[in-house]
Scaffold this active site. Sequence first.
Site, mmCIF file in Angstrom:
data_model
loop_
_atom_site.group_PDB
_atom_site.id
_atom_site.type_symbol
_atom_site.label_atom_id
_atom_site.label_comp_id
_atom_site.label_asym_id
_atom_site.label_seq_id
_atom_site.Cartn_x
_atom_site.Cartn_y
_atom_site.Cartn_z
ATOM 1 N N CYS A 195 0.801 -1.222 0.000
ATOM 2 C CA CYS A 195 0.000 0.000 0.000
ATOM 3 C C CYS A 195 0.833 1.271 0.000
ATOM 4 O O CYS A 195 0.303 2.365 -0.199
ATOM 5 C CB CYS A 195 -0.933 0.006 1.204
ATOM 6 S SG CYS A 195 -0.079 0.069 2.806
ATOM 7 N N GLN A 196 2.137 1.180 0.229
ATOM 8 C CA GLN A 196 2.943 2.395 0.370
ATOM 9 C C GLN A 196 2.847 3.325 -0.838
ATOM 10 O O GLN A 196 2.852 4.547 -0.665
ATOM 11 C CB GLN A 196 4.411 2.032 0.631
ATOM 12 C CG GLN A 196 4.656 1.380 1.980
ATOM 13 C CD GLN A 196 4.542 -0.135 1.913
ATOM 14 O OE1 GLN A 196 3.938 -0.672 0.991
ATOM 15 N NE2 GLN A 196 5.129 -0.822 2.875
#
Length: 404
Positions: free
Chosen positions: A87-88
Amino acid sequence: MQNTTLMNKSIELFCGTGGLALGLQNAGFQHTALYEWDKDSCDNIKANIAAGFDGISDWNVYQSDVRTVSYDGLTGKINMISGGPPCQPFSLGGKAQAYNDKRDMFPEAVRAVREVMPEVFIFENVKGLLRKSFSLYFSYIILQLTYPSIVKPQGMTWEEHRTLLEQHHTSNRHGDCEYNVVFRLLNAADYGVPQLRHRVVIVGFRKDVDAHWSFPNPTHSKEALLYSKWVTGDYWARHNMAMPMSNPLSKQAIKNIRSAVEECNAPLRPWQTTRDAIGDLPDPQSKEAAAFDNHIFRAGAKIYPGHSGSVLDEPSKTIKAGAHGVPGGENMLVLDNGDVRYYTVRESARIQTFPDDYHFVASWTESMRQIGNAVPVKLAEAVGSSVYAHLKEIDHAKRRYSNN
């Protein structure tokens, strides 16, 4: 195109420490392979397998970069692909570089779908994926998952590939490997998770699967919690507490809540609070705490502007992938006397709806990272159960038809 026959076999990419996998397992799917590059997360799942955690003895966990995974021989043998691509690249707390971030693994999710051609896929990501600045790239992700067989040629930019996919989408030249894709921003609290956690869930059914599916309706609500607190007082009675003398709601708000709850044809249950989740656990500094796995006190929590913890009588703030230094203090708890302390690993696991007998074997900091990165088990189960029920219904209908 292979026949649509219910198989409950699945594989999961980017499995982390197993939250999504556990929820989907509870829903009826059986994972034949789980892939994760992080060694500590893999070790944690393997430790639970070795400890005899129920239902996961057949899990095969592979510590690997999904870019190197071969799916040869899996077509027609796997019912579902699931996963939470890192998700970064889209996180509100990260650099938000999306397609310019080497950690963007959505292309690998698309490759897996293209090569395996499962009946259904379920992918999860942070709500930052829906930010306005990512809107064009998000539409590109959805188009790729809809038409995974249309591969981006070497040297073509993602913008050019998106244009190609849009042209195909609006044409009448459609092929076999296509999916009907829907997505929704879900709040985990609406499905019985004691946490305000908003996540984008993307679900796609292969086009020959006549699913007629939509996301499951919420089972819990904020209004039901307010009703339980300030109309009936059931919430306080359940916790053997006196109802506070000061009611924070206006008369009109009370009236609106009464109408919302009492006139509802399908009453929802109250949002679960932090106290609901961890209220029966002893003080982690007490002798009794030793009876609970992973329930160890960690000192150093402090409140300062912009850094406050979760209160007991509301759903927890979003558990995040960090320990010390989480920006908003989301991994801290505010006690009844106003003191603050860090959540223990067990408390964080409960907030994420992991079972108490699911262990975390790494350090406190590493375990908190794994838990913060996980999908809440109950949210995964809610979505997975709905998907599984529809596939089962379709399979039964096909069997009745073939027997006539």
